[in-house]
Motif scaffolding. Structure first.
Motif, short mmCIF file in Angstrom:
data_model
loop_
_atom_site.label_atom_id
_atom_site.label_comp_id
_atom_site.label_asym_id
_atom_site.label_seq_id
_atom_site.Cartn_x
_atom_site.Cartn_y
_atom_site.Cartn_z
N ILE A 1 14.21 11.06 73.19
CA ILE A 1 14.01 9.65 72.88
C ILE A 1 14.51 9.31 71.47
CG2 ILE A 1 12.24 7.87 72.49
CD1 ILE A 1 10.65 9.19 74.75
N MET A 2 14.28 10.20 70.50
CA MET A 2 14.61 9.89 69.12
C MET A 2 15.82 10.63 68.58
SD MET A 2 10.78 9.64 67.47
CE MET A 2 11.38 8.69 66.07
N GLY A 3 16.38 11.51 69.39
CA GLY A 3 17.58 12.22 68.96
C GLY A 3 17.27 13.61 68.42
N PRO A 4 18.32 14.41 68.17
CA PRO A 4 18.14 15.81 67.77
C PRO A 4 17.54 16.00 66.38
CG PRO A 4 20.45 15.17 67.66
CD PRO A 4 19.73 14.03 68.32
N ARG A 5 17.50 14.94 65.57
CA ARG A 5 16.97 15.07 64.21
C ARG A 5 15.53 15.58 64.19
NH1 ARG A 5 20.30 10.61 63.50
NH2 ARG A 5 21.74 10.75 61.72
N VAL A 6 14.76 15.23 65.22
CA VAL A 6 13.34 15.63 65.22
C VAL A 6 13.17 17.13 65.38
CG1 VAL A 6 12.56 13.41 66.13
CG2 VAL A 6 13.11 15.25 67.71
N GLY A 7 14.27 17.82 65.73
CA GLY A 7 14.20 19.27 65.82
C GLY A 7 13.77 19.91 64.50
N ALA A 8 14.07 19.21 63.39
CA ALA A 8 13.68 19.73 62.08
C ALA A 8 12.15 19.82 61.96
CB ALA A 8 14.24 18.82 60.98
N PHE A 9 11.45 18.84 62.53
CA PHE A 9 9.98 18.87 62.50
C PHE A 9 9.44 20.05 63.32
CE2 PHE A 9 10.96 14.39 61.68
CZ PHE A 9 10.20 14.17 60.53
N ARG A 10 10.12 20.34 64.43
CA ARG A 10 9.68 21.45 65.27
C ARG A 10 9.82 22.77 64.50
NH1 ARG A 10 11.59 19.73 69.53
NH2 ARG A 10 13.70 20.46 69.20
N ARG A 11 10.91 22.89 63.76
CA ARG A 11 11.11 24.12 62.99
C ARG A 11 10.08 24.24 61.86
NH1 ARG A 11 16.42 22.56 64.10
NH2 ARG A 11 16.62 21.45 62.11
N ILE A 12 9.81 23.10 61.21
CA ILE A 12 8.83 23.11 60.11
C ILE A 12 7.45 23.49 60.62
CG2 ILE A 12 7.61 21.62 58.46
CD1 ILE A 12 10.23 20.02 58.18
N LEU A 13 7.10 22.98 61.81
CA LEU A 13 5.78 23.26 62.39
C LEU A 13 5.74 24.54 63.21
CD1 LEU A 13 4.95 19.60 63.53
CD2 LEU A 13 4.04 20.81 61.53
N HIS A 14 6.89 25.24 63.27
CA HIS A 14 6.99 26.51 64.01
C HIS A 14 6.60 26.34 65.48
CE1 HIS A 14 7.62 28.58 60.20
NE2 HIS A 14 6.53 27.98 59.72
N ILE A 15 7.12 25.27 66.08
CA ILE A 15 6.90 25.02 67.51
C ILE A 15 8.14 25.48 68.27
CG2 ILE A 15 6.47 23.26 69.27
CD1 ILE A 15 5.12 21.58 67.09
N LYS A 16 7.96 26.32 69.25
CA LYS A 16 9.10 26.85 69.99
C LYS A 16 9.57 25.86 71.05
CE LYS A 16 7.81 31.68 69.36
NZ LYS A 16 7.48 32.98 70.02
#
Length: 550
Positions: free
Chosen positions: A535-550
């Motif tokens: 929905i918001m684009g690939p940029r949110v992947g950075a939050f997943r990495r910061i929060l260590h979510i696989k």
């Protein structure tokens, strides 16, 4: 080499996808709007304490004055800022930046004229607009000053938005709210606690704060304009300059585009004014209530709950503002596929933010209501807030849908659908208030706006082949996660309530625990399932990495 780098950077900006632009623009507008709304709600806590037993009366008077003021303000703004944003984006897409500048200057003249006329009419016509409450007169007099400034300020925001520059609008909006709240709290404390003055005078000074805030917000826009003047000049110098548009044609364009924006922009305010002028006479027919008691009831749905639900509705407003210039560009190019894609993106982004926010607010309605408004009418106030939270979904959807229709130049059709929805609201208003009391106006609004939104969605389907099947899977995921968020927040509120009676401190603790738990669950799940990426684009992947979510 440096020049080549600048050219490449410019090309990268031009190649940014429409979804990215919408998300970035929405992020700025959402941040500005949300922070402003939250600040505009938090002030109520000390404000209510200082008003003491006069709080509900004062808040009802504040709401009455602001509803009338909002209508006059929308008339003064005349839809020009949104029209300017739309038309500036239209001409920018044609590389005719010079015409956009001329549009802004012509619109500024209109904004000053309409601002002065509306302020004069509101000030001297105040005695005719009281609805039987003479205390409204000084409140309207204090609000008239803000109408002198806000139209020109809003127009300047529209000009920036036409360039998809949302930061100046968002920051000026926040500064405007900070200045307004500071003035409100200082004057309320001095009048009510230090000088022991009249609560009507205190409310009048609280509404005069709109003028103080407008001055501060306008100054911020002026600073941004000076800083970016060279950028705007560069655009103008590199324009095609193929189109020749006379001053008369520019005025005609602004007015023809602005009139529908007035009606649709005032849509929620029109519904609120219908409530204001019908609630009291119908309730007097339904039972033997004193005016003070009716003011208490009115404050619960029109002032107390409305102030809080508009925090979530402002999310959709931010989406709507960001969507108009982008849709206008795609519509100008005649790219139906891009228009269809952007409408779908706007709807998904709306649901992604609005559904968990509205359902979450309904789940924490009781501690939220007590935290902001104390124990006065606690049970009824909490129930009204919960129901208002569900209604806010339709308020937000209407905001987005009307903006979409304006962005694709379907203004007259949108106005027609809104007129139908208003007619439904008027038909239901009397029986709804008579039988449902304080919940009646909200129920009539829910149905009226629901009809309008359904008609708009049907029109978009017929004109652009908008299909809901491609977005149904994502929409169902959002709905499922939002319901789960509601359940978690509700259970956490009930769990905290086991340990004692809710007061302001206990309510704040319950809110922190419930919001942290429910919001944490929603954020984790949308990142874990990659729904946020879609929905918001690939940029949110950075939050997943910061929060260590696989």
């Amino acid at each position: 080499m440096s020049e080549r780098s600048e050219q490449e950077a410019s090309a990268n900006i031009q190649d940014r996808s429409s979804k990215d632009q919408m998300v970035i623009g929405s992020a700025w507008m959402t941040a500005g709007s949300i922070f402003s709304r939250i600040l505009g709600a938090i002030y109520v806590i000390p404000w209510s304490i200082w008003f003491g037993s006069y709080f509900l009366q004062g808040n009802a008077l504040y709401g009455k004055g602001y509803n009338i003021y909002s209508f006059f303000l929308l008339a003064a703004i005349a839809g020009v800022p949104s029209a300017i944003a739309k038309q500036v984006a239209h001409y920018n897409a044609l590389n005719e930046y010079g015409i956009g500048v001329r549009l802004y200057k012509r619109g500024l003249v209109l904004a000053v004229i309409t601002g002065v006329l509306s302020a004069v009419i509101l000030y001297f016509g105040a005695p005719l607009l009281t609805g039987g409450d003479p205390n409204v007169i000084p409140v309207l007099h204090s609000l008239a000053w803000a109408i002198l400034v806000i139209p020109a300020m809003s127009l300047t925001r529209g000009y920036f938005q036409g360039y998809q520059q949302m930061a100046p609008s968002a920051i000026s909006q926040f500064v405007e709210q900070v200045a307004r709240v500071i003035y409100m709290l200082v004057t309320a404390f001095l009048i009510m606690r230090v000088w022991h003055g009249s609560w009507v005078t205190a409310v009048s000074q609280s509404t005069f704060a709109a003028f103080i805030g407008a001055i501060a917000g306008f100054l911020i826009l002026g600073v941004y304009y000076v800083k970016r003047r060279s950028v705007f000049t560069g655009y103008i110098e590199n324009s095609n300059n193929d189109l020749v548009v006379s001053g008369k044609e520019l005025y005609r364009e602004i007015i023809s585009q602005a009139v529908p924006f007035i009606i649709l922009g005032a849509g929620i305010t029109i519904f609120q004014l219908i409530d204001q002028y019908t609630f009291f006479p119908v309730m007097k027919m339904a039972g033997s209530y004193t005016m003070a008691r009716l003011n208490d009831f009115y404050a619960l749905f029109a002032a107390n709950s409305n102030k809080l639900i508009m925090i979530t509705v402002s999310l959709s407003s931010a989406l709507a503002i960001a969507a108009v210039p982008l849709l206008s560009e795609a519509f100008t190019r005649g790219d139906k596929q891009d228009v269809r894609r952007q409408i779908s993106d706007a709807l998904l982004l709306f649901m992604f933010v609005m559904l968990p926010s509205a359902l979450g607010m309904a789940a924490v309605a009781r501690p939220l209501n007590i935290l902001f408004y104390g124990q006065a009418e606690e049970a009824l106030g909490s129930s009204v807030l919960a129901f208002s939270s569900y209604v806010s979904i339709l308020l937000g959807l209407f905001t987005v849908m009307s903006a979409v229709m304006q962005g694709i130049s379907q203004n007259k059709l949108a106005v027609r659908y809104f007129a139908i929805g208003t007619g439904v609201k008027l038909l239901l208003q009397w029986p709804a208030i008579y039988f449902l009391g304080t919940f009646g106006p909200l129920a009539a609004t829910l149905v009226g706006l629901g009809v309008t939104c359904l008609l708009i969605l049907r029109s978009l389907h017929l004109q652009f082949g908008l299909s809901f099947n491609p977005i149904a899977n994502k929409a169902n995921q959002i709905l499922g996660l939002s319901i789960a968020t509601f359940v978690i927040a509700r259970l956490l509120v009930l769990l905290v309530g086991i340990f004692g009676r809710y007061g302001r401190i206990a309510s704040m603790v319950a809110l922190i625990i419930a919001v942290a738990g429910a919001a944490g669950f929603y954020i984790y799940m949308v990142l874990r399932t990659r729904l946020a990426d879609e929905i918001m684009g690939p940029r949110v992947g950075a939050f997943r990495r910061i929060l260590h979510i696989k």
